[in-house]
Structure formats: C-alpha cells, structure tokens
Design an enzyme around this catalytic site. Sequence first.
Site, PDB file in Angstrom:
ATOM      1  N   ARG A 117       0.866  -1.175   0.000  1.00 38.20           N
ATOM      2  CA  ARG A 117       0.000   0.000   0.000  1.00 38.20           C
ATOM      3  C   ARG A 117       0.904   1.226   0.000  1.00 38.20           C
ATOM      4  O   ARG A 117       2.014   1.194   0.539  1.00 38.20           O
ATOM      5  CB  ARG A 117      -0.890   0.019   1.239  1.00 38.20           C
ATOM      6  CG  ARG A 117      -1.819  -1.182   1.395  1.00 38.20           C
ATOM      7  CD  ARG A 117      -2.563  -1.123   2.731  1.00 38.20           C
ATOM      8  NE  ARG A 117      -3.470  -2.255   2.898  1.00 38.20           N
ATOM      9  CZ  ARG A 117      -3.157  -3.396   3.516  1.00 38.20           C
ATOM     10  NH1 ARG A 117      -1.932  -3.539   4.032  1.00 38.20           N
ATOM     11  NH2 ARG A 117      -4.026  -4.377   3.621  1.00 38.20           N
ATOM     12  N   LYS A 122      -1.648  -2.731   7.939  1.00 33.61           N
ATOM     13  CA  LYS A 122      -2.840  -2.233   8.620  1.00 33.61           C
ATOM     14  C   LYS A 122      -2.967  -2.861  10.002  1.00 33.61           C
ATOM     15  O   LYS A 122      -2.641  -4.026  10.198  1.00 33.61           O
ATOM     16  CB  LYS A 122      -4.092  -2.574   7.802  1.00 33.61           C
ATOM     17  CG  LYS A 122      -4.416  -1.585   6.707  1.00 33.61           C
ATOM     18  CD  LYS A 122      -5.769  -1.907   6.092  1.00 33.61           C
ATOM     19  CE  LYS A 122      -6.186  -0.867   5.071  1.00 33.61           C
ATOM     20  NZ  LYS A 122      -7.514  -1.204   4.479  1.00 33.61           N
ATOM     21  N   HIS A 157      -2.443   2.720  -6.016  1.00 35.71           N
ATOM     22  CA  HIS A 157      -3.041   1.476  -5.504  1.00 35.71           C
ATOM     23  C   HIS A 157      -3.269   0.463  -6.625  1.00 35.71           C
ATOM     24  O   HIS A 157      -3.305  -0.745  -6.377  1.00 35.71           O
ATOM     25  CB  HIS A 157      -4.354   1.779  -4.791  1.00 35.71           C
ATOM     26  CG  HIS A 157      -4.747   0.733  -3.788  1.00 35.71           C
ATOM     27  ND1 HIS A 157      -4.040   0.523  -2.610  1.00 35.71           N
ATOM     28  CD2 HIS A 157      -5.752  -0.181  -3.784  1.00 35.71           C
ATOM     29  CE1 HIS A 157      -4.599  -0.462  -1.931  1.00 35.71           C
ATOM     30  NE2 HIS A 157      -5.632  -0.905  -2.622  1.00 35.71           N
ATOM     31  N   ARG A 170      -0.587  -2.064  -6.702  1.00 35.35           N
ATOM     32  CA  ARG A 170      -0.790  -3.173  -5.758  1.00 35.35           C
ATOM     33  C   ARG A 170      -1.765  -4.196  -6.353  1.00 35.35           C
ATOM     34  O   ARG A 170      -1.539  -5.404  -6.265  1.00 35.35           O
ATOM     35  CB  ARG A 170      -1.320  -2.613  -4.440  1.00 35.35           C
ATOM     36  CG  ARG A 170      -1.712  -3.646  -3.383  1.00 35.35           C
ATOM     37  CD  ARG A 170      -2.041  -2.911  -2.089  1.00 35.35           C
ATOM     38  NE  ARG A 170      -2.848  -3.683  -1.163  1.00 35.35           N
ATOM     39  CZ  ARG A 170      -2.347  -4.495  -0.219  1.00 35.35           C
ATOM     40  NH1 ARG A 170      -1.035  -4.660  -0.141  1.00 35.35           N
ATOM     41  NH2 ARG A 170      -3.125  -5.141   0.613  1.00 35.35           N
ATOM     42  N   HIS A 210      -3.624  -9.380   3.856  1.00 36.43           N
ATOM     43  CA  HIS A 210      -5.065  -9.429   4.095  1.00 36.43           C
ATOM     44  C   HIS A 210      -5.363 -10.312   5.304  1.00 36.43           C
ATOM     45  O   HIS A 210      -4.859 -11.422   5.406  1.00 36.43           O
ATOM     46  CB  HIS A 210      -5.795 -10.008   2.874  1.00 36.43           C
ATOM     47  CG  HIS A 210      -5.887  -9.056   1.726  1.00 36.43           C
ATOM     48  ND1 HIS A 210      -6.166  -9.457   0.435  1.00 36.43           N
ATOM     49  CD2 HIS A 210      -5.749  -7.705   1.667  1.00 36.43           C
ATOM     50  CE1 HIS A 210      -6.193  -8.402  -0.365  1.00 36.43           C
ATOM     51  NE2 HIS A 210      -5.934  -7.343   0.355  1.00 36.43           N
ATOM     52  N   TYR A 221      -9.633 -10.957  -6.361  1.00 35.13           N
ATOM     53  CA  TYR A 221      -8.740 -10.988  -7.517  1.00 35.13           C
ATOM     54  C   TYR A 221      -9.070 -12.148  -8.447  1.00 35.13           C
ATOM     55  O   TYR A 221      -8.732 -12.101  -9.631  1.00 35.13           O
ATOM     56  CB  TYR A 221      -7.284 -11.054  -7.065  1.00 35.13           C
ATOM     57  CG  TYR A 221      -6.844  -9.759  -6.412  1.00 35.13           C
ATOM     58  CD1 TYR A 221      -6.587  -8.627  -7.165  1.00 35.13           C
ATOM     59  CD2 TYR A 221      -6.741  -9.651  -5.029  1.00 35.13           C
ATOM     60  CE1 TYR A 221      -6.222  -7.427  -6.575  1.00 35.13           C
ATOM     61  CE2 TYR A 221      -6.378  -8.464  -4.421  1.00 35.13           C
ATOM     62  CZ  TYR A 221      -6.117  -7.357  -5.199  1.00 35.13           C
ATOM     63  OH  TYR A 221      -5.772  -6.170  -4.609  1.00 35.13           O
TER      64      TYR A 221
END
Length: 200
Positions: free
Chosen positions: A43, A68, A135, A138, A161, A170
Amino acid sequence: MPRPLNPEDARKAPGDIADIVSSPHVALRDEALFTLLYGAGLRISEALSLNVRDLDRLHDGLMTIMGKGQKERVVPILPVVQRKLEAWRAAHPAPHPQAPLFCGVRGGRLNPAIAQRTMRQWRQMEGLPDTATPHALRHAFATHLMQNGADLRVIQELLGHASLSSTQIYTLADEHRLMDVWKKAHPHADKPAHSEESSS
C-alpha cells in the site's frame, strides 16, 4: 472490483514517471517508490512509512513491513526493487537510520498526495483511465501473480489481508484465468455453442 494496470504499463510506470519529473534527485526517489509498489505489492501508506534503517533490515531478499492494524508481514524484495532502493538511498539528502526513506523536498515524510499527483500526470500523458493510481500497482501485483499461477493463500500473505475473502476478489478480476480454468475443467467447455441446437 480491482482495476489493475496491465503488465506492460505496470513494468514501465516507474521509469516513465521518473522521466517526467524535473529533478534527477526526485526521479530516483519516485522510480524507487513506484518500483516498490508494484514489485512488492505494498500500500502507498506502507511504503511511505518506511525509514532508511528498514533497508538495513533487508535479509536474504526479505523485508518486514508494518501493515494495517500494526500487523507485521514479511515480503520478498526482488533484486530489481532492491537496486532501485539502494540507488535512491545513495542520493537521499539525509540518509540517517531514523529518516523517512521517501522524503519530500523539505526532508519530511513524503505526502501520499504528491505521489498520487505524479502518477496522475503520467496516466494523463499515457491516456490511461482514472483508475491508474498508486493502488492500482498493488492490484497489478496481485493480479499478475494470480495470472501466473500463484496460490491464493500466498497472495493473501503477501498483501497482508486478514481474511481470504479480501483476496478472493482478484479471482473475479482475473477473467482470463477464470475462462482458462472453465475451459479445462468443464465437460462441455470444448463443445460448440450451436451443437445441441443442431442435434435437436
């Protein structure tokens, strides 16, 4: 749905973006940044949070990233990415360990809006859609891995994730791969669409 750059645009983006900036110093920084985004699937916030010392913690081609929720993950750094990072560090105006790896002209941490603006200028020159953002690099990282047979769980780990459902999007974005799997797996996939009508 993710809107990744295609492989050709993703590969040339870092160098092309570097070519449009006025300063050779900024060109090295931007090329390193955008190569890292596509090469490691970070990110923009993760890349810009790195400090110079994080390059010294790169062992055996692996780097620890703070993602994150303050969750750490280890990502592989390809040789081409490492070369661009080292070239930027050699030109860094104040490369002490605590300094931000990607800094602005005044030495502070680079504002993501600056990177977004630079990529916006590039995409307008290339005639690319508004979805061609940092982004999207990514998204390109994940999509191109999947198109080349990478396991979904591995991609989940690389992207950081928490849930596999976040990564599964995806599979929907990769329409070509879905069609290939369908054609290879479904018994009727190789039957012409009009065959049943012609036989009735």
